[in-house]
Structures are given as C-alpha cells and as structure tokens.
Enzyme design. Structure first.
Site, PDB file in Angstrom:
ATOM      1  N   ASP A  72      38.321  20.124  61.931  1.00 45.88           N
ATOM      2  CA  ASP A  72      37.840  19.793  63.267  1.00 45.88           C
ATOM      3  C   ASP A  72      38.616  18.593  63.787  1.00 45.88           C
ATOM      4  O   ASP A  72      38.995  17.705  63.016  1.00 45.88           O
ATOM      5  CB  ASP A  72      36.346  19.417  63.207  1.00 45.88           C
ATOM      6  CG  ASP A  72      35.445  20.618  63.463  1.00 45.88           C
ATOM      7  OD1 ASP A  72      34.237  20.420  63.637  1.00 45.88           O
ATOM      8  OD2 ASP A  72      35.966  21.757  63.470  1.00 45.88           O
ATOM      9  N   ASP A 122      37.552  16.266  66.145  1.00 46.13           N
ATOM     10  CA  ASP A 122      36.810  15.069  66.549  1.00 46.13           C
ATOM     11  C   ASP A 122      36.430  14.238  65.330  1.00 46.13           C
ATOM     12  O   ASP A 122      35.282  13.858  65.131  1.00 46.13           O
ATOM     13  CB  ASP A 122      35.573  15.456  67.358  1.00 46.13           C
ATOM     14  CG  ASP A 122      34.734  16.527  66.657  1.00 46.13           C
ATOM     15  OD1 ASP A 122      33.630  16.829  67.143  1.00 46.13           O
ATOM     16  OD2 ASP A 122      35.186  17.065  65.623  1.00 46.13           O
ATOM     17  N   GLU A 136      30.224  28.614  61.543  1.00 46.18           N
ATOM     18  CA  GLU A 136      29.789  27.993  60.290  1.00 46.18           C
ATOM     19  C   GLU A 136      28.870  28.927  59.514  1.00 46.18           C
ATOM     20  O   GLU A 136      28.941  29.017  58.282  1.00 46.18           O
ATOM     21  CB  GLU A 136      29.084  26.672  60.578  1.00 46.18           C
ATOM     22  CG  GLU A 136      28.751  25.863  59.342  1.00 46.18           C
ATOM     23  CD  GLU A 136      28.170  24.506  59.728  1.00 46.18           C
ATOM     24  OE1 GLU A 136      28.956  23.555  59.838  1.00 46.18           O
ATOM     25  OE2 GLU A 136      26.935  24.406  59.903  1.00 46.18           O
ATOM     26  N   THR A 168      20.493  25.748  56.667  1.00 43.28           N
ATOM     27  CA  THR A 168      20.389  26.387  57.980  1.00 43.28           C
ATOM     28  C   THR A 168      21.289  27.618  58.063  1.00 43.28           C
ATOM     29  O   THR A 168      22.084  27.791  58.995  1.00 43.28           O
ATOM     30  CB  THR A 168      20.770  25.394  59.084  1.00 43.28           C
ATOM     31  OG1 THR A 168      22.077  24.865  58.783  1.00 43.28           O
ATOM     32  CG2 THR A 168      19.774  24.258  59.149  1.00 43.28           C
TER      33      THR A 168
END
Lengths: 341, 330
Positions: free
Chosen positions: A198, A200, A290, A232
């Site tokens: 990623d 950021d 994800e 999750t």
C-alpha cells in the site's frame, strides 16, 4: 545420380538434427529429474540455486535457546514467521545476493494518493532491500504527479499508467487485476520476486530479503492476538471469499503481500476472478480484496508469514513490547478527505 | 525432374516437421497445466484443526528456526494432519538409501519392519539397499506402493572406506536411476530403528539432522575436521550445528549436488593422503556450512538410545540400535 543422393542425405541429416535440437532445447521439462509434473514445478519455484556462501563469523545458534520465547516463530505447516531476532540478515543477504535476486515493489497511487509517493519512495530507499536490485512499479492515473526521488545504485522506477474507478473500494480491488495482468506481461521477465504494498505507508526500519519466499502474507496488526471467530473474514456463504467460523489460521493484511512472480500471478489472478464472480452475483466482500486474499492464503498456505512488525499503525496501536521493531507503518491520513476525490 | 520433386518433397516435410514442433512447444505452454503448486496447496480443508497461537509462552523448548529461516522440526512445531492433507495429493515418491555391507546386513530386517510402521505412511516409497551380499537381505513384506531394490556394491576391508564411498555411490545411483523414480531422497544409516512417525514434515529442498551428541555443546567442541590441509576443515569461529551423517536428504536433484560435492572433497583429501576425522560426516558438515540446509531435523530424528532423553525432546522417531560396535567393524 551422386548429386541426388548427397542432396537427400543432407536434407535427412538436417531434419534429424533439427528434431533433436527442438526436442532438447525447446522442452527443458523433459530433462528435469523426478516425476515430470512435480519436477518441473519444483524447478520453477526453486530459487535457491547452488550458492556457495563465503566464510562468515557470527554467534552460534543455540539449539536449547529459542530465538523468541514470547511469540510463535513457525506456523503449523512449518513456514517461518518473521520477527526481529529470528534471522541473521548477514547470511540471508549473502544467499540472495549470490542469486542476484531482483525484487519488484508494486504500489498504487490513484487519484489523491499520489501525495504519499514521495515519503514512501524516500523511506523505501533507506530501508527496503538495500544492497539488492529493486524495481519500483508505480501504478497511477496521474503519471505527471509522480515525484522525482533519487534512487540508489541498482534501483529503478517504472511508472505504469492505469485507469481509475470512482469508488475507493473498486480502486482497491482492481489492483489484483492490474497486478496479474502486468505480472504476466512484464514482471516475470524483469524481476524474481514481487512485493505488493500500500502507498499510504512509510518504511521506518529494515525490510529486507528475510521476507522473500515463494509466497508470503503479513499479519494484520489488529488481529494478531485474536481468535479466529473474531477475524473479519467474509462470513456470507454466497461470497467466494467466505470462510466459516471454525476455519482460519491468521488474518492477513491486504496491504503487504508478495512472493515469487509466479505465485503472485496465481494469487492475483485467483483473487481477481473471485471478485468478478462476486460482482456477477451482486455481492461485495466485507473487506474487498483483503477478504479474497485471506481466502486464498487459507487454501494456499504461504511459505513465510510476516509478523505485524511489517504492517503497523503507531497512532492506533502504540508500541507494545512484543514488537521489537516497527518497520512499515501507516502514515496518518484523513480517510474521508483522501478516499473519494 | 523426379529428383527435384523428391528433394522438394523432402524439404517440405522438413519445414512442416520443424514448424509443427515449434507450434507444439507454444501450445504446450498455453494448455492449462493442472496446477499443483510447490508444496502448499490445501484445496479443501476437510480436517478441522486448532488455530495457531501467535503469542506463546513456552518455557522448555527447542529452537524452532535457524538464523537463515530454515525450520527446525520437532514435535509440537507442526500439525501432522495438516501436512498430510497438503502433501498427500502431490503423489510424491520418497526414496531411502541404506548401506548394509558385511555384518550390517543383520540390521536390515528391523530397519525395514520399523520403516513399514513409521516411515512416510501412505506415500510411495522406494527403499534402495546397497549391499555386497544380496542374498543376505531378508524379504520383508512391504505395504502397497512401497518397493525394495537391492543394489550390489563392492565391499571393502576397512569400514571407513565403506562409509566414505557412500557419497559416491549415492550420487551415481541418483544419476543412473533414482532421479527418474523418486522426488525426494533420504540417506539413512541402517543400524537404526524407527520408533515413531516420520512424515512429510521432513520434506524439503535440502534436509540435515542435528547430531544427538552435540546439540547442547558450543561449536568449539564440535568434532569438525580441524586440520587445515583437509577439504573438510572448519575454523573455530565457524559452524551452526553439528549435523549427523546418519540422516540427510532432500529433493533428489539437491541430494545429487550435495553428495557429488562431498565425494569430490573426499577425493581431494585422498589425493593429499588425509582422511577426515569422522569420514564423510566431516565433509557433510563442511558442506552444510557453506550450503545451508533449507530444513533441519531436531535430534528426535536422529537419536542415540544410550543417552537419557531430555524433556525438550518429546518424541524420538529414529534412533540407534544398541550394538557392539567392535564386533561389527571387524
């Protein structure tokens, strides 16, 4: 008459030579030892050529002294979990240098995310695979906004222009498609390993060849202590990313994964296809790419797992004692502002 | 005219032949290869297994990872059912080489019987028994998919010679035969017995086992070859573990490279009129320093029953048979 025979002989001889040549040269798989299928694949993924290490001086590893007493360092399928203290970077650097390994780092800077590139690249120059050959692949829809960062020797930057999507969820998910496309077209000819990160984020500490292996995932910093029911994962059976509550090893983060070009191609292709199936069925996985990554890594166990040292957020999670180093950390940002512009 | 037509015809055949073979090669690359990746696919998790616990507190444990990130395999580090699930579909064939020369043929019976019970259950296995007396090898009933080959070799008067020749014999055997028959190969000592399961957790590119006599000892005390003139020389400041010569293995291609290199080193020493302190074990250890194994087996996989079992070793799988060595080596 003699002319005819010599011509015949020459043609036959050439035919024979060409047949042998083509069968020998063009089908190297037939020469691989072992059963043809396994032998070929094993040879493909066998990045450990015969490298002879030079004499090195380092402390002796002690059989009766685990390197880390507080954390698990090997998964149940015998893949190492990389924590500080588990590896000697000197040995690993030499092993990978001798193979002349080239590492590709893919990063997506779509729309406003281009602002993160400068810090990402500057810190990568300081901490990511220093001493090895690196190619940065910057995917962006704004090539003019890619900053000029001074790169070290053996390192180069390639800007790849891609289209963009209105929703940030789509931008995130379409990364898998871009990676799989470019892997086949380009990456496999240019690099040995691919790391997909990623943008950021920034590198605060060493991230090196200890992570390289055919397939690796990184533990999500929010779930490394949780039980699998709390992960999750996508829990709706209709989705391709569905994982039931009694399954799951770890919760991997979508922001840092990689491996050999071949394995990353397979992973990204599988994830992209799964997302397309979901789209056709009118469902979107709860954590987008994800969720699909986690499904893939459940059924295709990674050969190395990176600890949350390789994916951290200091603002949200502080600095617990179990993390001896924080290597790749989130850059504070305003989600609302940055996502949909 | 007739000749010209013949020549043209042959030339045409030649062209067609080559273009077909080139086309075939390209098509081969496109055809969907049934993808069974290196060693870690798990298409259907049929077995439920407990979640790995990341934040562990384990007091008396062995080191589980080498500094170059090779796993050190011991009981508790792996889930056998999960590994079985992963490796079984790969249809692998595992080879085992043992040397039963002279009086050592007495050990074959027990070795094979215990291997039948514990070694790679459910896999295709090829036992290669190298012996100077094929008639002395007992017929041990083997399970389905498991085969035995008795390969005659020359005996020698000195047991050291027999021991050192193993490297040469193994590499030649791989080149001649084993590379076509097996995917992984283990080279084991015959005067040992399997006591507990030995499964796919031991499979890797290049696998070494820690010697039971030296796992708790500083490297200065490792019985490396310390004479500079030897090709097996190891300096005081070098060395990770002292590996046992009785167990090593890996992918058949890697074992070939390894045994060949050891054999070359042994020949170099021979030319200099020197024999390493522990024969081929010294050369094996030298090689493993500069070509680190990708997987290391804890002393559970190579134990000496004369030693008391420490609490850190939970399950002894392969250990020595109590024997009178003086009688054997005469």
């Amino acid at each position: 008459k003699p002319k005819c025979y010599s011509l015949l002989a020459i043609i036959l001889l050439t035919m024979l030579i060409l047949v042998f040549f083509s069968s020998g040269l063009l089908s190297p798989r037939s020469q691989t030892p072992g059963s043809p299928e396994v032998g070929a694949r094993v040879k493909e993924l066998d990045h450990l050529q015969v490298v002879t290490l030079s004499r090195m001086v380092y402390p002796q590893p002690k059989v009766l002294t685990p390197c880390r007493k507080d954390v698990l360092v090997v998964t149940p399928w015998l893949a190492p979990i990389i924590w500080e203290g588990t590896f000697n970077i000197g040995i690993l650097n030499e092993q990978f240098r001798l193979q002349n390994a080239t590492i590709g780092l893919t990063v997506f800077a779509i729309k406003k995310y281009v602002v993160f590139l400068k810090l990402f690249l500057e810190t990568a120059e300081k901490h990511f695979m220093v001493g090895h050959r690196v190619t940065y692949y910057v995917f962006t829809d704004r090539p003019a906004d890619v900053p000029r960062v001074a790169l070290g020797a053996g390192r180069r930057l390639v800007v790849l222009t891609v289209g963009t999507y209105a929703r940030w969820q789509d931008v995130s998910m379409r990364r898998m498609q871009a990676i799989s496309d470019f892997s086949e077209r380009r990456f496999r000819h240019e690099v040995d390993y691919l790391v997909c990160a990623d943008v950021d984020m920034q590198f605060d500490d060493h991230v090196g060849v200890e992570i390289l292996s055919p397939l690796f995932g990184t533990l999500h910093p929010g779930f490394y202590g949780s039980s699998r029911e709390a992960f999750t994962y996508e829990r709706r059976p209709r989705s391709q990313a569905y994982i039931s509550r009694d399954e799951g090893d770890f919760y991997y983060m979508g922001a840092f994964f990689g491996g050999s070009v071949q394995e990353v191609t397979r992973l990204s292709k599988a994830c992209h296809q799964a997302m397309m199936v979901d789209q056709a069925n009118g469902i979107e996985a709860v954590w987008h790419d994800e969720s699909h990554l986690n499904k893939y890594l459940l059924y295709h166990k990674p050969t190395k797992v990176l600890s949350p040292e390789y994916m951290w957020d200091k603002q949200l999670l502080g600095w617990p004692a179990v993390m001896k180093k924080l290597r790749y950390v989130a850059v504070p940002k305003n989600h609302q502002e940055i996502r949909n512009r | 005219m007739h000749r010209r037509r013949l020549a043209l015809g042959l030339g045409f055949c030649l062209l067609v032949g080559t273009s077909l073979s080139v086309l075939w090669v390209y098509i081969e690359n496109w055809l969907p290869v049934s993808y069974v990746p290196y060693y870690l696919p798990c298409p259907e998790i049929l077995t439920q297994y407990p979640q790995p616990k990341l934040l562990e507190h384990r007091p008396t444990e062995l080191l589980t990872l080498t500094p170059w990130l090779a796993p050190i395999v011991s009981e508790g580090t792996f889930n056998p059912e999960l590994l079985q699930h992963i490796y079984q579909p790969l249809n692998l064939t595992i080879g085992v080489t043992v040397f039963a020369v002279g009086k050592y043929t007495h050990f074959v019976q027990l070795f094979l019987e215990s291997a039948e019970e514990f070694f790679m259950r459910g896999y295709r296995v090829c036992f290669y028994i190298f012996t100077d007396d094929p008639t002395a090898i007992p017929r041990v009933p083997l399970g389905p998919g498991r085969h035995l080959s008795v390969i005659p070799i020359q005996g020698h008067s000195h047991w050291e010679e027999i021991s050192m020749r193993r490297m040469e014999t193994i590499s030649q055997h791989i080149a001649r035969r084993a590379h076509r028959e097996v995917d992984y190969l283990f080279c084991l000592d015959v005067d040992m017995v399997f006591r507990n399961p030995w499964g796919p957790e031991t499979l890797g590119d290049l696998v070494a086992a820690i010697h039971p006599g030296y796992y708790a000892v500083p490297r200065l005390q490792f019985p490396y070859e310390r004479r500079h003139v030897s090709a097996a020389f190891v300096a005081d400041s070098e060395g990770d573990f002292y590996y046992g010569g009785a167990v090593f293995g890996g992918q058949v291609a890697k074992v070939y490279e390894f045994t060949r290199a050891c054999h070359m080193a042994i020949l170099a020493d021979k030319a200099n009129g020197i024999m390493a302190a522990w024969q081929e074990e010294s050369h094996l250890n030298r090689r493993f320093i500069s070509h680190k194994p990708s997987k290391v087996l804890s002393p559970e996989y190579l134990w000496d029953d004369r030693k008391p079992q420490p609490p850190s070793l939970k399950l002894i799988r392969f250990s020595t048979l109590d024997k009178d060595t003086s009688w054997l080596k005469s």
